[in-house]
Design a protein around this motif. Structure first.
Motif, mmCIF file in Angstrom:
data_model
loop_
_atom_site.group_PDB
_atom_site.id
_atom_site.type_symbol
_atom_site.label_atom_id
_atom_site.label_comp_id
_atom_site.label_asym_id
_atom_site.label_seq_id
_atom_site.Cartn_x
_atom_site.Cartn_y
_atom_site.Cartn_z
ATOM 1 N N LYS A 86 0.871 -1.176 0.000
ATOM 2 C CA LYS A 86 0.000 0.000 0.000
ATOM 3 C C LYS A 86 0.905 1.221 0.000
ATOM 4 O O LYS A 86 1.774 1.351 0.859
ATOM 5 N N ILE A 87 0.711 2.088 -0.990
ATOM 6 C CA ILE A 87 1.509 3.297 -1.080
ATOM 7 C C ILE A 87 0.565 4.498 -1.105
ATOM 8 O O ILE A 87 -0.268 4.624 -1.992
ATOM 9 N N THR A 88 0.693 5.339 -0.119
ATOM 10 C CA THR A 88 -0.045 6.601 -0.099
ATOM 11 C C THR A 88 0.976 7.692 0.155
ATOM 12 O O THR A 88 1.898 7.525 0.941
ATOM 13 N N ASN A 89 0.828 8.789 -0.548
ATOM 14 C CA ASN A 89 1.758 9.889 -0.356
ATOM 15 C C ASN A 89 1.010 11.208 -0.432
ATOM 16 O O ASN A 89 -0.210 11.228 -0.441
ATOM 17 N N LYS A 90 1.734 12.280 -0.502
ATOM 18 C CA LYS A 90 1.117 13.602 -0.469
ATOM 19 C C LYS A 90 0.421 13.984 -1.774
ATOM 20 O O LYS A 90 -0.261 14.982 -1.833
ATOM 21 N N THR A 91 0.602 13.174 -2.811
ATOM 22 C CA THR A 91 -0.117 13.441 -4.055
ATOM 23 C C THR A 91 -1.560 12.992 -3.868
ATOM 24 O O THR A 91 -1.944 12.495 -2.819
ATOM 25 N N ASN A 92 -2.338 13.129 -4.887
ATOM 26 C CA ASN A 92 -3.746 12.730 -4.809
ATOM 27 C C ASN A 92 -3.968 11.288 -5.227
ATOM 28 O O ASN A 92 -5.056 10.921 -5.644
ATOM 29 N N TYR A 93 -2.917 10.453 -5.154
ATOM 30 C CA TYR A 93 -3.036 9.065 -5.579
ATOM 31 C C TYR A 93 -2.600 8.103 -4.479
ATOM 32 O O TYR A 93 -1.685 8.382 -3.716
ATOM 33 N N SER A 94 -3.270 6.946 -4.453
ATOM 34 C CA SER A 94 -2.880 5.832 -3.594
ATOM 35 C C SER A 94 -2.771 4.613 -4.491
ATOM 36 O O SER A 94 -3.490 4.492 -5.492
ATOM 37 N N TYR A 95 -1.869 3.722 -4.117
ATOM 38 C CA TYR A 95 -1.628 2.515 -4.906
ATOM 39 C C TYR A 95 -1.726 1.301 -3.996
ATOM 40 O O TYR A 95 -1.177 1.307 -2.897
ATOM 41 N N TYR A 96 -2.419 0.274 -4.462
ATOM 42 C CA TYR A 96 -2.574 -0.957 -3.694
ATOM 43 C C TYR A 96 -2.200 -2.139 -4.583
ATOM 44 O O TYR A 96 -2.550 -2.161 -5.766
ATOM 45 N N VAL A 97 -1.513 -3.108 -3.992
ATOM 46 C CA VAL A 97 -1.190 -4.341 -4.707
ATOM 47 C C VAL A 97 -1.699 -5.492 -3.839
ATOM 48 O O VAL A 97 -1.375 -5.584 -2.660
ATOM 49 N N TYR A 98 -2.507 -6.346 -4.449
ATOM 50 C CA TYR A 98 -3.089 -7.494 -3.756
ATOM 51 C C TYR A 98 -2.629 -8.786 -4.413
ATOM 52 O O TYR A 98 -2.332 -8.810 -5.605
ATOM 53 N N GLN A 99 -2.651 -9.845 -3.636
ATOM 54 C CA GLN A 99 -2.458 -11.184 -4.181
ATOM 55 C C GLN A 99 -3.826 -11.860 -4.086
ATOM 56 O O GLN A 99 -4.413 -11.935 -3.007
ATOM 57 N N LEU A 100 -4.332 -12.305 -5.225
ATOM 58 C CA LEU A 100 -5.637 -12.948 -5.303
ATOM 59 C C LEU A 100 -5.431 -14.410 -5.667
ATOM 60 O O LEU A 100 -4.839 -14.720 -6.703
ATOM 61 N N THR A 101 -5.901 -15.287 -4.808
ATOM 62 C CA THR A 101 -5.834 -16.713 -5.077
ATOM 63 C C THR A 101 -7.203 -17.150 -5.582
ATOM 64 O O THR A 101 -8.216 -16.883 -4.939
ATOM 65 N N SER A 102 -7.215 -17.778 -6.746
ATOM 66 C CA SER A 102 -8.486 -18.254 -7.294
ATOM 67 C C SER A 102 -8.496 -19.771 -7.275
ATOM 68 O O SER A 102 -7.527 -20.403 -6.851
ATOM 69 N N ASN A 103 -9.588 -20.331 -7.785
ATOM 70 C CA ASN A 103 -9.697 -21.787 -7.868
ATOM 71 C C ASN A 103 -8.726 -22.362 -8.899
ATOM 72 O O ASN A 103 -8.489 -23.559 -8.914
ATOM 73 N N LYS A 104 -8.148 -21.517 -9.753
ATOM 74 C CA LYS A 104 -7.261 -22.001 -10.812
ATOM 75 C C LYS A 104 -5.833 -21.477 -10.712
ATOM 76 O O LYS A 104 -4.894 -22.183 -11.013
ATOM 77 N N ASN A 105 -5.664 -20.206 -10.341
ATOM 78 C CA ASN A 105 -4.363 -19.554 -10.420
ATOM 79 C C ASN A 105 -4.142 -18.559 -9.297
ATOM 80 O O ASN A 105 -5.048 -18.266 -8.512
ATOM 81 N N PHE A 110 -3.294 -4.840 -9.172
ATOM 82 C CA PHE A 110 -2.771 -3.495 -8.925
ATOM 83 C C PHE A 110 -3.920 -2.509 -9.081
ATOM 84 O O PHE A 110 -4.658 -2.558 -10.068
ATOM 85 N N VAL A 111 -4.067 -1.604 -8.112
ATOM 86 C CA VAL A 111 -5.149 -0.620 -8.154
ATOM 87 C C VAL A 111 -4.572 0.770 -7.889
ATOM 88 O O VAL A 111 -3.863 0.969 -6.900
ATOM 89 N N LYS A 112 -4.900 1.711 -8.773
ATOM 90 C CA LYS A 112 -4.494 3.109 -8.594
ATOM 91 C C LYS A 112 -5.755 3.914 -8.308
ATOM 92 O O LYS A 112 -6.710 3.882 -9.093
ATOM 93 N N ILE A 113 -5.740 4.629 -7.186
ATOM 94 C CA ILE A 113 -6.917 5.365 -6.740
ATOM 95 C C ILE A 113 -6.593 6.844 -6.648
ATOM 96 O O ILE A 113 -5.576 7.228 -6.049
ATOM 97 N N SER A 114 -7.443 7.668 -7.233
ATOM 98 C CA SER A 114 -7.279 9.116 -7.112
ATOM 99 C C SER A 114 -8.193 9.623 -6.006
ATOM 100 O O SER A 114 -9.289 9.106 -5.808
ATOM 101 N N SER A 115 -7.711 10.607 -5.300
ATOM 102 C CA SER A 115 -8.494 11.236 -4.235
ATOM 103 C C SER A 115 -8.597 12.722 -4.536
ATOM 104 O O SER A 115 -7.585 13.403 -4.650
#
Length: 133
Positions: A86-105, A110-115
């Motif tokens: 999770k990266i949040t800084n003084k800019t208007n953006y935050s970044y999140y990286v998740y690991q998603l486990t599915s039934n196959k893979n 990666f998600v970029k969020i503007s505030s």
């Protein structure tokens, strides 16, 4: 009888009710990714979102992006989600990286969020296949 937030299954509540218990967008994304709920994730999309899901890549409307994400979830039923970074800084953006486990893979999300003006919107959403360890 007292009801506490701990006794309520937040995954089975409609988005507006479950959001009462969610402290930030990260919590909401983790719940909805684990549930494989493209509709509720799309509620956070900006009007146009940069979307990359495996071989699909481009700029899409909120509705188009929701349909592509729904298609991904129908083929890859989520099992577990873990926040990697999770990266949040003084800019208007935050970044999140998740690991998603599915039934196959195993996937990296990666998600970029503007505030801006006290609202948050997903501007970029990427899903990449991750090599198994």
């Amino acid at each position: 009888m007292r009801i506490s937030a701990n006794n309520i299954d937040k995954n089975n509540l409609p988005m507006n009710e479950s959001s009462l218990f969610i402290s930030d967008i990260n919590d909401a994304l983790m719940l909805q990714l684990k549930a494989g709920n493209a509709k509720n994730i799309a509620r956070y999309f900006a009007t146009n979102v940069t979307l990359s899901i495996l071989s699909e890549d481009g700029q899409y409307s909120k509705f188009q992006a929701e349909m592509l994400l729904e298609s991904f979830f129908s083929k890859n039923k989520p099992g577990a989600v873990k926040l990697i970074q999770k990266i949040t800084n003084k800019t208007n953006y935050s970044y999140y990286v998740y690991q998603l486990t599915s039934n196959k893979n195993l996937f990296r999300v990666f998600v970029k969020i503007s505030s801006a003006k006290s609202t948050q919107a997903i501007e970029e959403f990427r899903v990449e296949k991750q090599a198994s360890k």
